[in-house]
Scaffold this motif. Sequence first.
Motif, PDB file in Angstrom:
ATOM      1  N   ASN A 250       0.802  -1.222   0.000  1.00  0.00           N
ATOM      2  CA  ASN A 250       0.000   0.000   0.000  1.00  0.00           C
ATOM      3  C   ASN A 250       0.838   1.279   0.000  1.00  0.00           C
ATOM      4  OD1 ASN A 250      -0.445  -1.502   2.856  1.00  0.00           O
ATOM      5  ND2 ASN A 250       0.076   0.638   3.239  1.00  0.00           N
ATOM      6  N   MET A 251       2.169   1.160  -0.080  1.00  0.00           N
ATOM      7  CA  MET A 251       3.015   2.355  -0.075  1.00  0.00           C
ATOM      8  C   MET A 251       3.152   2.970  -1.465  1.00  0.00           C
ATOM      9  SD  MET A 251       6.031   2.246   2.725  1.00  0.00           S
ATOM     10  CE  MET A 251       6.799   0.654   2.515  1.00  0.00           C
ATOM     11  N   VAL A 252       3.243   4.298  -1.500  1.00  0.00           N
ATOM     12  CA  VAL A 252       3.430   5.034  -2.749  1.00  0.00           C
ATOM     13  C   VAL A 252       4.922   5.071  -3.082  1.00  0.00           C
ATOM     14  CG1 VAL A 252       3.200   7.289  -3.869  1.00  0.00           C
ATOM     15  CG2 VAL A 252       1.375   6.451  -2.366  1.00  0.00           C
ATOM     16  N   PRO A 253       5.317   4.731  -4.298  1.00  0.00           N
ATOM     17  CA  PRO A 253       6.729   4.844  -4.672  1.00  0.00           C
ATOM     18  C   PRO A 253       7.235   6.273  -4.476  1.00  0.00           C
ATOM     19  CG  PRO A 253       5.536   3.553  -6.300  1.00  0.00           C
ATOM     20  CD  PRO A 253       4.496   4.152  -5.384  1.00  0.00           C
ATOM     21  N   LEU A 254       8.411   6.404  -3.922  1.00  0.00           N
ATOM     22  CA  LEU A 254       8.967   7.728  -3.611  1.00  0.00           C
ATOM     23  C   LEU A 254       9.036   8.614  -4.848  1.00  0.00           C
ATOM     24  CD1 LEU A 254      10.267   9.542  -1.444  1.00  0.00           C
ATOM     25  CD2 LEU A 254      12.470   8.498  -2.023  1.00  0.00           C
ATOM     26  N   ALA A 255       9.357   8.038  -5.997  1.00  0.00           N
ATOM     27  CA  ALA A 255       9.490   8.825  -7.226  1.00  0.00           C
ATOM     28  C   ALA A 255       8.175   9.481  -7.650  1.00  0.00           C
ATOM     29  CB  ALA A 255      10.014   7.942  -8.360  1.00  0.00           C
ATOM     30  N   GLN A 256       7.044   8.946  -7.165  1.00  0.00           N
ATOM     31  CA  GLN A 256       5.739   9.495  -7.543  1.00  0.00           C
ATOM     32  C   GLN A 256       5.258  10.604  -6.604  1.00  0.00           C
ATOM     33  OE1 GLN A 256       2.851   6.329  -7.991  1.00  0.00           O
ATOM     34  NE2 GLN A 256       4.204   5.102  -9.299  1.00  0.00           N
ATOM     35  N   MET A 257       5.962  10.814  -5.519  1.00  0.00           N
ATOM     36  CA  MET A 257       5.482  11.766  -4.517  1.00  0.00           C
ATOM     37  C   MET A 257       5.444  13.219  -4.996  1.00  0.00           C
ATOM     38  SD  MET A 257       4.352  10.271  -1.812  1.00  0.00           S
ATOM     39  CE  MET A 257       4.373  11.640  -0.632  1.00  0.00           C
ATOM     40  N   PRO A 258       6.469  13.729  -5.692  1.00  0.00           N
ATOM     41  CA  PRO A 258       6.396  15.138  -6.115  1.00  0.00           C
ATOM     42  C   PRO A 258       5.165  15.453  -6.957  1.00  0.00           C
ATOM     43  CG  PRO A 258       8.646  14.342  -6.294  1.00  0.00           C
ATOM     44  CD  PRO A 258       7.782  13.133  -5.998  1.00  0.00           C
ATOM     45  N   ALA A 259       4.848  14.594  -7.922  1.00  0.00           N
ATOM     46  CA  ALA A 259       3.687  14.849  -8.777  1.00  0.00           C
ATOM     47  C   ALA A 259       2.395  14.766  -7.981  1.00  0.00           C
ATOM     48  CB  ALA A 259       3.664  13.856  -9.938  1.00  0.00           C
ATOM     49  N   LEU A 260       2.311  13.796  -7.063  1.00  0.00           N
ATOM     50  CA  LEU A 260       1.105  13.667  -6.245  1.00  0.00           C
ATOM     51  C   LEU A 260       0.898  14.908  -5.393  1.00  0.00           C
ATOM     52  CD1 LEU A 260      -1.250  12.175  -4.928  1.00  0.00           C
ATOM     53  CD2 LEU A 260       0.397  11.039  -3.423  1.00  0.00           C
ATOM     54  N   LEU A 261       1.944  15.385  -4.756  1.00  0.00           N
ATOM     55  CA  LEU A 261       1.819  16.554  -3.883  1.00  0.00           C
ATOM     56  C   LEU A 261       1.434  17.805  -4.671  1.00  0.00           C
ATOM     57  CD1 LEU A 261       4.887  15.914  -1.561  1.00  0.00           C
ATOM     58  CD2 LEU A 261       2.473  15.706  -0.953  1.00  0.00           C
ATOM     59  N   ALA A 262       2.005  17.964  -5.862  1.00  0.00           N
ATOM     60  CA  ALA A 262       1.652  19.118  -6.693  1.00  0.00           C
ATOM     61  C   ALA A 262       0.165  19.094  -7.054  1.00  0.00           C
ATOM     62  CB  ALA A 262       2.510  19.127  -7.956  1.00  0.00           C
ATOM     63  N   THR A 263      -0.344  17.909  -7.341  1.00  0.00           N
ATOM     64  CA  THR A 263      -1.767  17.768  -7.662  1.00  0.00           C
ATOM     65  C   THR A 263      -2.641  18.101  -6.459  1.00  0.00           C
ATOM     66  OG1 THR A 263      -1.332  16.071  -9.322  1.00  0.00           O
ATOM     67  CG2 THR A 263      -3.555  16.143  -8.405  1.00  0.00           C
ATOM     68  N   LEU A 264      -2.235  17.620  -5.276  1.00  0.00           N
ATOM     69  CA  LEU A 264      -3.021  17.882  -4.071  1.00  0.00           C
ATOM     70  C   LEU A 264      -3.090  19.374  -3.764  1.00  0.00           C
ATOM     71  CD1 LEU A 264      -1.871  14.956  -1.731  1.00  0.00           C
ATOM     72  CD2 LEU A 264      -3.848  15.060  -3.262  1.00  0.00           C
ATOM     73  N   LEU A 265      -2.000  20.089  -4.017  1.00  0.00           N
ATOM     74  CA  LEU A 265      -2.005  21.534  -3.782  1.00  0.00           C
ATOM     75  C   LEU A 265      -2.977  22.241  -4.735  1.00  0.00           C
ATOM     76  CD1 LEU A 265       1.713  22.500  -3.113  1.00  0.00           C
ATOM     77  CD2 LEU A 265      -0.147  22.293  -1.464  1.00  0.00           C
ATOM     78  N   LYS A 266      -3.054  21.758  -5.957  1.00  0.00           N
ATOM     79  CA  LYS A 266      -3.985  22.367  -6.908  1.00  0.00           C
ATOM     80  C   LYS A 266      -5.430  22.154  -6.468  1.00  0.00           C
ATOM     81  CE  LYS A 266      -0.945  21.878 -10.941  1.00  0.00           C
ATOM     82  NZ  LYS A 266      -0.753  21.198 -12.251  1.00  0.00           N
ATOM     83  N   ILE A 267      -5.703  20.966  -5.964  1.00  0.00           N
ATOM     84  CA  ILE A 267      -7.058  20.685  -5.482  1.00  0.00           C
ATOM     85  C   ILE A 267      -7.372  21.548  -4.271  1.00  0.00           C
ATOM     86  CG2 ILE A 267      -8.525  18.902  -4.449  1.00  0.00           C
ATOM     87  CD1 ILE A 267      -6.991  16.863  -6.158  1.00  0.00           C
ATOM     88  N   ARG A 268      -6.428  21.655  -3.368  1.00  0.00           N
ATOM     89  CA  ARG A 268      -6.647  22.484  -2.169  1.00  0.00           C
ATOM     90  C   ARG A 268      -6.930  23.947  -2.559  1.00  0.00           C
ATOM     91  NH1 ARG A 268      -3.304  25.101   2.174  1.00  0.00           N
ATOM     92  NH2 ARG A 268      -4.401  24.682   4.135  1.00  0.00           N
ATOM     93  N   ALA A 269      -6.176  24.452  -3.514  1.00  0.00           N
ATOM     94  CA  ALA A 269      -6.384  25.843  -3.951  1.00  0.00           C
ATOM     95  C   ALA A 269      -7.774  26.008  -4.569  1.00  0.00           C
ATOM     96  CB  ALA A 269      -5.302  26.229  -4.956  1.00  0.00           C
ATOM     97  N   ALA A 270      -8.241  24.988  -5.259  1.00  0.00           N
ATOM     98  CA  ALA A 270      -9.539  25.069  -5.920  1.00  0.00           C
ATOM     99  C   ALA A 270     -10.709  25.062  -4.945  1.00  0.00           C
ATOM    100  CB  ALA A 270      -9.697  23.903  -6.904  1.00  0.00           C
ATOM    101  N   VAL A 271     -10.550  24.375  -3.805  1.00  0.00           N
ATOM    102  CA  VAL A 271     -11.664  24.274  -2.868  1.00  0.00           C
ATOM    103  C   VAL A 271     -11.590  25.296  -1.735  1.00  0.00           C
ATOM    104  CG1 VAL A 271     -11.983  21.820  -3.343  1.00  0.00           C
ATOM    105  CG2 VAL A 271     -10.501  22.502  -1.447  1.00  0.00           C
ATOM    106  N   ASP A 272     -10.470  25.981  -1.579  1.00  0.00           N
ATOM    107  CA  ASP A 272     -10.342  26.979  -0.507  1.00  0.00           C
ATOM    108  C   ASP A 272     -11.269  28.171  -0.762  1.00  0.00           C
ATOM    109  OD1 ASP A 272      -8.656  25.671   1.136  1.00  0.00           O
ATOM    110  OD2 ASP A 272      -6.846  26.765   0.539  1.00  0.00           O
TER     111      ASP A 272
END
Length: 272
Positions: A250-272
């Motif tokens: 169930n762990m996320v590969p480390l190499a995928q973390m930067p893209a995932l975090l960038a996406t989460l920030l975009k979602i957060r900005a959209a719902v704030d």
Amino acid sequence: MADSSDKLWKILSSQRRFTLIAGPCVIESEKLCFKVAGVLRRTCEKLGITYVFKASYDKANRTSGKSFRGPGLRQGLETLAKVRSEFGVPVLTDVHTEAEAFEAGEAADVLQIPAFLCRQTDLVNAAVFTGRIVNLKKGQFLSPSEMGHVVKKAVEAGGKKILVTERGTTFGYNNLVADMRSIPMMRRFGFPVIFDATHSVQLPGGGGNKSGGQREFAPVLARCAVAAGASGVFVETHPDPDHALSDGPNMVPLAQMPALLATLLKIRAAVD
């Protein structure tokens, strides 16, 4: 340590910045912890995310008694202290007994109450008494409203620096379901709510003598949780999850973390 914990709490409680709690499930080696902490610190600095490194010195709830548990309390806390010093990031670790809580409180900024132990009053109280931030993980067997009793215990013990983490709910045998309604419901307790994206896709005992997992759905649930109002995410990550010593499926590969975090920030900005 008290000053750093207080400083971190001011940042977390303001909820102005997105929070990432992330690291390997268990301390496999100092080298692994340094690798993960280094990558995530650089990524979070670039994105403006508050980063807390996490790793367990002892996985006391493994399915099999023969499974790898970690280096143990003393050696594990030494490794966490080195991560904290080397990378300048706060650290989080699980505690399982009152004695462990007091000792871990000397090395960690955040003490985590495991989901299976969230109703253990003495353990919750001991973690609060250290003065550290306490992350209360919602038991797989509790509804969001029932988790309010756990938070109340911590507050009555003097707790003021509390995080509440959603990590999925038991759904039949060997499965969990993540109910996004729990995030706004638990925000009513008055503390930041974190979403554990990787344990929520765990398949408890699904691997026979170990747990399975569906890591491909962790980013999906993380995106949903941020849209639902989570203040941050908890993600277990590893450079090579297929060869991790605990919770690899169930762990996320480390190499995928930067893209995932960038996406989460975009979602957060959209719902704030």
